[in-house]
Design a protein around this motif. Structure first.
Motif, PDB file in Angstrom:
ATOM      1  N   MET A 161       0.836  -1.180   0.000  1.00  0.00           N
ATOM      2  CA  MET A 161       0.000   0.000   0.000  1.00  0.00           C
ATOM      3  C   MET A 161       0.886   1.251   0.000  1.00  0.00           C
ATOM      4  O   MET A 161       1.897   1.284   0.681  1.00  0.00           O
ATOM      5  CB  MET A 161      -0.902   0.021   1.236  1.00  0.00           C
ATOM      6  N   PRO A 162       0.472   2.256  -0.711  1.00  0.00           N
ATOM      7  CA  PRO A 162       1.333   3.427  -0.858  1.00  0.00           C
ATOM      8  C   PRO A 162       1.257   4.420   0.307  1.00  0.00           C
ATOM      9  O   PRO A 162       2.041   5.346   0.359  1.00  0.00           O
ATOM     10  CB  PRO A 162       0.804   4.074  -2.140  1.00  0.00           C
ATOM     11  N   PHE A 163       0.335   4.241   1.233  1.00  0.00           N
ATOM     12  CA  PHE A 163       0.108   5.242   2.267  1.00  0.00           C
ATOM     13  C   PHE A 163       0.342   4.675   3.662  1.00  0.00           C
ATOM     14  O   PHE A 163       0.270   3.472   3.875  1.00  0.00           O
ATOM     15  CB  PHE A 163      -1.330   5.780   2.191  1.00  0.00           C
ATOM     16  N   THR A 164       0.561   5.574   4.613  1.00  0.00           N
ATOM     17  CA  THR A 164       0.668   5.156   6.002  1.00  0.00           C
ATOM     18  C   THR A 164      -0.696   4.679   6.489  1.00  0.00           C
ATOM     19  O   THR A 164      -1.731   4.995   5.888  1.00  0.00           O
ATOM     20  CB  THR A 164       1.141   6.317   6.895  1.00  0.00           C
ATOM     21  N   HIS A 165      -0.659   3.953   7.589  1.00  0.00           N
ATOM     22  CA  HIS A 165      -1.883   3.365   8.131  1.00  0.00           C
ATOM     23  C   HIS A 165      -2.945   4.428   8.439  1.00  0.00           C
ATOM     24  O   HIS A 165      -4.112   4.277   8.066  1.00  0.00           O
ATOM     25  CB  HIS A 165      -1.539   2.569   9.395  1.00  0.00           C
ATOM     26  N   ASP A 166      -2.549   5.542   9.079  1.00  0.00           N
ATOM     27  CA  ASP A 166      -3.539   6.563   9.437  1.00  0.00           C
ATOM     28  C   ASP A 166      -4.082   7.284   8.212  1.00  0.00           C
ATOM     29  O   ASP A 166      -5.255   7.639   8.170  1.00  0.00           O
ATOM     30  CB  ASP A 166      -3.004   7.541  10.487  1.00  0.00           C
ATOM     31  N   THR A 167      -3.263   7.453   7.189  1.00  0.00           N
ATOM     32  CA  THR A 167      -3.739   8.066   5.944  1.00  0.00           C
ATOM     33  C   THR A 167      -4.775   7.164   5.287  1.00  0.00           C
ATOM     34  O   THR A 167      -5.848   7.621   4.875  1.00  0.00           O
ATOM     35  CB  THR A 167      -2.568   8.323   4.980  1.00  0.00           C
ATOM     36  N   GLU A 168      -4.455   5.884   5.232  1.00  0.00           N
ATOM     37  CA  GLU A 168      -5.379   4.926   4.630  1.00  0.00           C
ATOM     38  C   GLU A 168      -6.720   4.905   5.366  1.00  0.00           C
ATOM     39  O   GLU A 168      -7.789   4.945   4.745  1.00  0.00           O
ATOM     40  CB  GLU A 168      -4.740   3.539   4.665  1.00  0.00           C
ATOM     41  N   LEU A 169      -6.670   4.876   6.704  1.00  0.00           N
ATOM     42  CA  LEU A 169      -7.906   4.856   7.493  1.00  0.00           C
ATOM     43  C   LEU A 169      -8.728   6.123   7.278  1.00  0.00           C
ATOM     44  O   LEU A 169      -9.954   6.057   7.126  1.00  0.00           O
ATOM     45  CB  LEU A 169      -7.583   4.683   8.979  1.00  0.00           C
ATOM     46  N   ALA A 170      -8.070   7.275   7.269  1.00  0.00           N
ATOM     47  CA  ALA A 170      -8.791   8.536   7.072  1.00  0.00           C
ATOM     48  C   ALA A 170      -9.416   8.609   5.686  1.00  0.00           C
ATOM     49  O   ALA A 170     -10.546   9.087   5.524  1.00  0.00           O
ATOM     50  CB  ALA A 170      -7.855   9.723   7.304  1.00  0.00           C
ATOM     51  N   MET A 171      -8.703   8.122   4.667  1.00  0.00           N
ATOM     52  CA  MET A 171      -9.237   8.146   3.312  1.00  0.00           C
ATOM     53  C   MET A 171     -10.414   7.185   3.173  1.00  0.00           C
ATOM     54  O   MET A 171     -11.426   7.520   2.552  1.00  0.00           O
ATOM     55  CB  MET A 171      -8.136   7.809   2.292  1.00  0.00           C
ATOM     56  N   LEU A 172     -10.298   6.002   3.750  1.00  0.00           N
ATOM     57  CA  LEU A 172     -11.415   5.046   3.706  1.00  0.00           C
ATOM     58  C   LEU A 172     -12.644   5.624   4.404  1.00  0.00           C
ATOM     59  O   LEU A 172     -13.767   5.496   3.902  1.00  0.00           O
ATOM     60  CB  LEU A 172     -11.004   3.724   4.354  1.00  0.00           C
ATOM     61  N   ALA A 173     -12.442   6.282   5.535  1.00  0.00           N
ATOM     62  CA  ALA A 173     -13.559   6.885   6.262  1.00  0.00           C
ATOM     63  C   ALA A 173     -14.185   8.019   5.463  1.00  0.00           C
ATOM     64  O   ALA A 173     -15.413   8.143   5.396  1.00  0.00           O
ATOM     65  CB  ALA A 173     -13.094   7.386   7.635  1.00  0.00           C
TER      66      ALA A 173
END
Length: 177
Positions: A1-13
């Motif tokens: 995955m190209p993003f950090t965990h918190d970035t991914e979670l925020a984008m999914l939300a």
């Protein structure tokens, strides 16, 4: 995955929140908001009242605009969101989540926190030139957003339902032709 965990979670939300406004609207009650917050692991102040629900629902058009903008327009929107909220990025750790960024205090309004978390996540998307990972569902009857976190950038539909609908339509078109 190209993003950090918190970035991914925020984008999914953020994508889920925007898509909750599609027909049928799935964010009409405080119980639905509470379920969304649990599903997307939000922490901090949560009033759980009708006013909070209304403010989160009112945020959806601004998030849609941000997530569907081109890169340069997204930069302007991110900068405006961060300036308006007086964001002050800091590293925090809570629960089972290791160090990550928060840019507003946990006691700020939920809609503000969601807007800032999305803006902070978009910084990573913009800086890594990954705006192409955001798009609209390929189903012509759907206006939902798609966040493609797949390695081969192959996600085209917002949900299995839209993918299945397109596959059935393609199958029927082949059979009739």
């Amino acid at each position: 995955m190209p993003f950090t965990h918190d970035t991914e979670l925020a984008m999914l939300a953020a994508v889920a929140l925007v898509n909750s406004g599609e027909d049928p609207d799935t964010m009409t009650t405080t119980d639905q908001l509470a379920a969304f917050l649990v599903e997307h692991s939000y922490t901090g102040r949560m009033d759980g009242d009708a006013a909070e629900l209304a403010s989160v629902r009112a945020l959806r058009p601004a998030l849609r605009e941000l997530l569907t903008s081109d890169r340069d327009d997204a930069v302007a929107l991110v900068n405006r969101m961060l300036a308006e909220t007086k964001a002050n990025p800091q590293l925090v750790r809570h629960g089972t989540t290791d160090w990550h960024l928060h840019a507003v205090e946990d006691d700020r309004a939920l809609a503000t926190r969601i807007a800032v978390e999305t803006a902070m996540a978009m910084i990573d998307v913009i800086r890594s030139d990954e705006m192409s990972r955001l798009g609209l569902c390929d189903d012509p009857t759907c206006d939902a957003l798609v966040l493609d976190l797949s390695r081969n950038r192959s996600r085209r539909f917002c949900s299995t339902a839209c993918g299945n609908r397109a596959a059935v339509a393609a199958y029927r078109a082949r059979k009739s032709g």
